[in-house]
Design a protein around this motif. Structure first.
Motif, PDB file in Angstrom:
ATOM      1  N   GLU A  45       0.831  -1.216   0.000  1.00  0.00           N
ATOM      2  CA  GLU A  45       0.000   0.000   0.000  1.00  0.00           C
ATOM      3  C   GLU A  45       0.860   1.258   0.000  1.00  0.00           C
ATOM      4  N   ILE A  46       1.954   1.225   0.760  1.00  0.00           N
ATOM      5  CA  ILE A  46       2.845   2.384   0.857  1.00  0.00           C
ATOM      6  C   ILE A  46       3.508   2.671  -0.479  1.00  0.00           C
ATOM      7  N   ILE A  47       4.017   1.618  -1.141  1.00  0.00           N
ATOM      8  CA  ILE A  47       4.683   1.793  -2.431  1.00  0.00           C
ATOM      9  C   ILE A  47       3.704   2.312  -3.485  1.00  0.00           C
ATOM     10  N   ALA A  48       2.496   1.770  -3.498  1.00  0.00           N
ATOM     11  CA  ALA A  48       1.478   2.236  -4.444  1.00  0.00           C
ATOM     12  C   ALA A  48       1.166   3.710  -4.206  1.00  0.00           C
ATOM     13  N   ASP A  49       1.112   4.090  -2.954  1.00  0.00           N
ATOM     14  CA  ASP A  49       0.828   5.482  -2.600  1.00  0.00           C
ATOM     15  C   ASP A  49       1.983   6.404  -3.029  1.00  0.00           C
ATOM     16  N   LEU A  50       3.219   5.950  -2.825  1.00  0.00           N
ATOM     17  CA  LEU A  50       4.386   6.747  -3.204  1.00  0.00           C
ATOM     18  C   LEU A  50       4.457   6.932  -4.720  1.00  0.00           C
ATOM     19  N   ILE A  51       4.154   5.857  -5.465  1.00  0.00           N
ATOM     20  CA  ILE A  51       4.144   5.944  -6.930  1.00  0.00           C
ATOM     21  C   ILE A  51       3.085   6.942  -7.401  1.00  0.00           C
ATOM     22  N   LYS A  52       1.915   6.866  -6.789  1.00  0.00           N
ATOM     23  CA  LYS A  52       0.826   7.775  -7.165  1.00  0.00           C
ATOM     24  C   LYS A  52       1.214   9.224  -6.919  1.00  0.00           C
TER      25      LYS A  52
END
Length: 223
Positions: A45-52
């Motif tokens: 979830e954190i990585i997806a959020d950072l990419i976004k």
């Protein structure tokens, strides 16, 4: 004997029950943190959020640098780096390498190096995505010595212990880039990094070729 096994099994069940009551499940922890208005997120979830957030064109330089710093922390883990690639993160780093701002460029190269390090899946993905060509091109022409150091770190992370990547590096003019880098730079520390990389690759190949047990790896290095 049967009595002892029954007693042992009962003791195990009691211990399991004790642990169950003592430690909460992830779901329970999330509920508790939700009650306190604190979000508990998985690495995914954190990585997806950072990419976004990194993909947001409205993000200013300071925000991007913080996001890249956070990514560098998470991408040291092999699974996270692979997940990052699967979610389109590599294209964002390639975009960062072409940024006109030196700080963004350097941080993107550093994050890339962390993702590539000892991670064959990410290394292959990077080669297929054209990252190798991009690194060699920028390494050859960028005048900033700190940027070159970070780019060299990314190159090193991609080709160490990976004969296929080393072969591609040579085919794409990587050695010429290193020669140019060595000749143009007045920074002795950068020259030492170039020499160290080439020396390590030579030793790596020598050891692999003399290895009588791993014939496939030996064949790759001989090529």
């Amino acid at each position: 004997m049967c009595f002892i096994q029954q007693k042992s099994g009962k003791r195990y069940s009691l211990r399991a029950e004790e642990i169950k009551h003592k430690y909460k499940s992830y779901k329970e922890l999330k509920e508790d943190f939700a009650d306190m208005n604190v979000a508990l997120k998985t690495d995914t979830e954190i990585i997806a959020d950072l990419i976004k957030k990194l993909n947001d064109s409205n993000s200013d330089k300071a925000a991007k640098l913080v996001l890249l710093e956070d990514l560098e922390y998470y991408l040291h883990q092999i699974d996270n780096a692979q997940l990052f690639c699967d979610n389109g993160g590599m294209s964002l780093l390639m975009k960062g390498l072409n940024d006109t701002d030196d700080d963004i460029k350097q941080k993107s190269a550093f994050v890339l190096g962390s993702a590539l390090q000892s991670n064959p899946k990410v290394q292959i993905f990077a080669i297929e995505s054209g990252v190798m060509q991009q690194l060699i091109r920028i390494l050859s022409i960028d005048p900033n010595k700190e940027t070159r150091k970070k780019l060299l770190y990314a190159v090193s992370s991609m080709i160490r212990h990976f004969p296929f990547a080393q072969q591609k590096f040579l085919e794409l003019g990587g050695m010429s880039a290193l020669v140019t880098l060595f000749g143009d730079s007045e920074d002795n520390s950068l020259k030492i990094k170039v020499i160290t990389l080439l020396t390590d690759l030579y030793i790596e190949k020598t050891i692999a070729v003399s290895d009588t047990e791993n014939s496939e790896k030996k064949k790759q290095y001989q090529q």
